[in-house]
Write an enzyme that holds these catalytic residues in place. Structure first.
Site, PDB file in Angstrom:
ATOM      1  N   PRO A 266     -12.172 -32.940   2.396  1.00 21.89           N
ATOM      2  CA  PRO A 266     -11.888 -31.711   3.134  1.00 21.89           C
ATOM      3  C   PRO A 266     -13.072 -31.421   4.067  1.00 21.89           C
ATOM      4  O   PRO A 266     -14.163 -31.089   3.614  1.00 21.89           O
ATOM      5  CB  PRO A 266     -11.762 -30.648   2.034  1.00 21.89           C
ATOM      6  CG  PRO A 266     -12.242 -31.266   0.785  1.00 21.89           C
ATOM      7  CD  PRO A 266     -12.527 -32.706   0.989  1.00 21.89           C
ATOM      8  N   ASP A 442     -18.526 -32.517   3.660  1.00 19.29           N
ATOM      9  CA  ASP A 442     -17.480 -32.568   2.630  1.00 19.29           C
ATOM     10  C   ASP A 442     -17.501 -31.224   1.885  1.00 19.29           C
ATOM     11  O   ASP A 442     -18.445 -30.939   1.131  1.00 19.29           O
ATOM     12  CB  ASP A 442     -17.799 -33.737   1.679  1.00 19.29           C
ATOM     13  CG  ASP A 442     -16.730 -33.934   0.611  1.00 19.29           C
ATOM     14  OD1 ASP A 442     -15.972 -32.980   0.332  1.00 19.29           O
ATOM     15  OD2 ASP A 442     -16.667 -35.039   0.040  1.00 19.29           O
ATOM     16  N   HIS A 443     -16.482 -30.440   2.100  1.00 19.77           N
ATOM     17  CA  HIS A 443     -16.498 -29.080   1.545  1.00 19.77           C
ATOM     18  C   HIS A 443     -16.296 -29.058   0.029  1.00 19.77           C
ATOM     19  O   HIS A 443     -16.371 -28.006  -0.605  1.00 19.77           O
ATOM     20  CB  HIS A 443     -15.417 -28.243   2.227  1.00 19.77           C
ATOM     21  CG  HIS A 443     -15.745 -26.778   2.291  1.00 19.77           C
ATOM     22  ND1 HIS A 443     -16.766 -26.200   1.565  1.00 19.77           N
ATOM     23  CD2 HIS A 443     -15.199 -25.769   3.006  1.00 19.77           C
ATOM     24  CE1 HIS A 443     -16.816 -24.901   1.810  1.00 19.77           C
ATOM     25  NE2 HIS A 443     -15.875 -24.613   2.686  1.00 19.77           N
ATOM     26  N   ARG A 444     -16.034 -30.215  -0.573  1.00 17.62           N
ATOM     27  CA  ARG A 444     -15.975 -30.239  -2.038  1.00 17.62           C
ATOM     28  C   ARG A 444     -17.375 -30.116  -2.615  1.00 17.62           C
ATOM     29  O   ARG A 444     -17.550 -29.675  -3.752  1.00 17.62           O
ATOM     30  CB  ARG A 444     -15.341 -31.546  -2.535  1.00 17.62           C
ATOM     31  CG  ARG A 444     -13.888 -31.712  -2.159  1.00 17.62           C
ATOM     32  CD  ARG A 444     -13.401 -33.091  -2.523  1.00 17.62           C
ATOM     33  NE  ARG A 444     -14.184 -34.130  -1.880  1.00 17.62           N
ATOM     34  CZ  ARG A 444     -14.047 -35.434  -2.112  1.00 17.62           C
ATOM     35  NH1 ARG A 444     -13.163 -35.850  -2.991  1.00 17.62           N
ATOM     36  NH2 ARG A 444     -14.783 -36.319  -1.472  1.00 17.62           N
TER      37      ARG A 444
END
Ligand code: CAO
Length: 470
Positions: A266, A442-444
């Site tokens: 994401p 990476d928004h995780r």
């Protein structure tokens, strides 16, 4: 006290049947025809209905037991009106399932071969709807054996259980025979998501098939993470002359890597501009020395150095997500990938230990790795181990772009072309050289705050290169 013993029915020619499911628990009140347990032979699954109404007193078999003979006692039911105090434990009936001697007080009921007095509607064992087809292979073992055991239950326990009956043991908590389980497994269907239409919500073969049919009929967008909609095939030649060509090996690998990152990560991209006016002035003053050293001093080595410092101070950007999705790996080193545009495709050599190297050393390494990449001479080792990547399109132009994270790294910096712009200093507009930066992450792993802090520090470092020494 009257106790009915339910026995294995005629095996119908089968050499052996297995108790694959016990559908009721000790203490359960059962009605006539209610499924008590499920037997499976090589070719068919049989639900064994209760011949009487009453309370399940005890089991004489457990799930997973294999039975070779008709007539073996399976369980005992205290018939309605009988006193619970007269439990099988008191009758002295053995707990062992096979060959157990029957209590003289107990009546024997075999649903398929009725010997004992029984209600008018004494049922016969009916092959369940999920009977395995003739052509199906050998049944696989059931899900882990359930906790139902053939031990006598004391009367008090029976009473308590009857008031608050435990759920029937099914191993995975879902009623389904091995054939249905195997079918679901083969079709990639999670049984818990299928509503069973059989007795006690037993999942039948038809339920699994209906589930798959329904899923296939659903529009892809509603499938929630299912298949990617296919791009329609276009006959380009209908609209004008065309030629075709093959992607290079590097092109194919890049396509696969980009696709993997795009689908798995994401992405968020944040933008900022660094005022590199002073950096550019300093860089110009170094031209003479650069020539002496035989090195081209571009903004890239400064950006590499600034990124290493920002990674050190914002360690979240120097992590990778572990495969289990619940842990991360924190890198304690600072190797930076550098995207290089080559005639054969995009290559990303890695500048190692950027934090420990000076600007001249980095400039020389950038030039060497760039030349090797373009000449197709990079080794595999020189393209491995990056923590973070820089993609500089500054020499080409453009005001900004959103780079794709090179997963499992969690961040990438896109650098566009610096340009002189009017910047308001509170009193007047001043001509400043502004460098557009785009940080994708990476928004995780990386939150907006982490990304914002990283980018703000990077801008500060590039705006005042004295900070690169700190
Ligand atoms: N703004 C303005 N000018 C810039 C600049 C920027 N952000 N970055 C570099 N330049 C200038 C350099 O200073 C140099 O000019 P001078 O010789 O006058 O100093 C000129 O552009 C050419 O630089 P370069 O490209 O030879 O060297 P570099 O260190 O800037 O970059 C490398 C090296 C390997 C990063 C670059 O050659 C390259 O391949 N970039 C492409 C990366 C890419 O394809 N990214 C996309 C990946 S995703 O599809």
């Amino acid at each position: 006290m009257t106790i009915e013993t339910v026995r294995v029915p005629d095996l119908g020619g089968a050499e052996e049947v297995e108790v694959i499911e016990i559908s009721v628990a000790v203490g359960d009140r059962v009605e006539v025809d209610q499924t008590l347990l499920v037997l499976e032979s090589e070719k068919a699954t049989m639900e064994l209905p209760s011949p009487v109404a009453g309370v399940v007193a005890r089991f004489l078999v457990a799930e997973g037991d294999k039975i070779k003979k008709a007539g073996i006692p399976l369980l005992e039911i205290t018939i309605d009106g009988a006193v619970a105090a007269g439990t099988p434990a008191e009758t002295g009936a053995p707990a062992t399932p096979m060959g157990a001697a029957k209590s003289g007080a107990a009546k024997s009921v075999q649903p398929a071969r009725v010997e004992a007095p029984k209600p008018a509607s004494a049922p016969a064992a009916v092959p369940a709807a999920d009977s395995e087809p003739e052509s199906a292979p050998e049944p696989e073992p059931m899900a882990p054996a359930a906790s139902a055991v053939a031990t006598p239950a004391p009367a008090a326990e029976v009473g308590a259980a009857a008031q608050n009956p435990p759920p029937a043991a099914t191993g995975a908590g879902i009623y389904a025979g091995p054939y249905v389980r195997r079918l679901a497994r083969e079709l990639g269907v999670e049984l818990a998501r299928v509503s069973g239409s059989g007795p006690r919500q037993r999942v039948l073969k038809e339920d699994v098939q209906a589930f798959v049919r329904q899923r296939l009929a659903q529009p892809t967008a509603a499938a929630g993470g299912g298949a990617i909609p296919a791009v329609p095939e276009v006959d380009y030649a209908r609209f004008g002359p065309v030629t075709t060509g093959e992607l290079s090996k590097i092109g194919r690998l890049t396509a696969a890597n980009m696709h993997r990152s795009w689908l798995n990560v994401p992405h968020v991209t944040q933008f900022d501009d660094a005022d590199i006016s002073e950096l550019e002035t300093f860089r110009q003053t170094c031209k003479g020395e650069a020539e002496t050293r035989g090195v081209k001093l571009t903004p890239v080595p400064f950006i590499l150095k600034a990124c290493a410092i920002a990674l050190r101070d914002n360690p979240v950007l120097n992590r990778s997500l572990a495969r289990d999705g619940a842990h991360f790996v924190q890198r304690e080193y600072f190797h930076l990938g550098m995207a290089v545009d080559t005639p054969r495709g995009l290559l990303v050599p890695v500048v190692r230990d950027v934090d420990r190297k000076g600007i001249w050393e980095l400039a020389a390494e950038v030039a060497v790795l760039g030349d090797k990449a373009r000449a197709g001479k990079l080794t595999t080792n020189e393209m491995q181990g990056a923590c973070f990547t820089i993609s500089s399109l500054g020499a080409l132009g453009g005001r900004g772009f959103t780079p794709i994270v090179n997963t499992p790294e969690v961040g990438i910096l896109g650098v566009s072309r610096a340009a002189v712009q009017p910047v308001w200093n509170g009193r007047e507009f001043m001509p400043r050289t502004m460098l557009p930066l785009a940080l994708s992450y990476d928004h995780r792993v990386v939150n907006g705050g982490d990304g914002g802090r990283f980018l703000t520090q990077l801008v500060a470092l590039l705006s005042d290169i004295r900070l690169l020494l700190m």
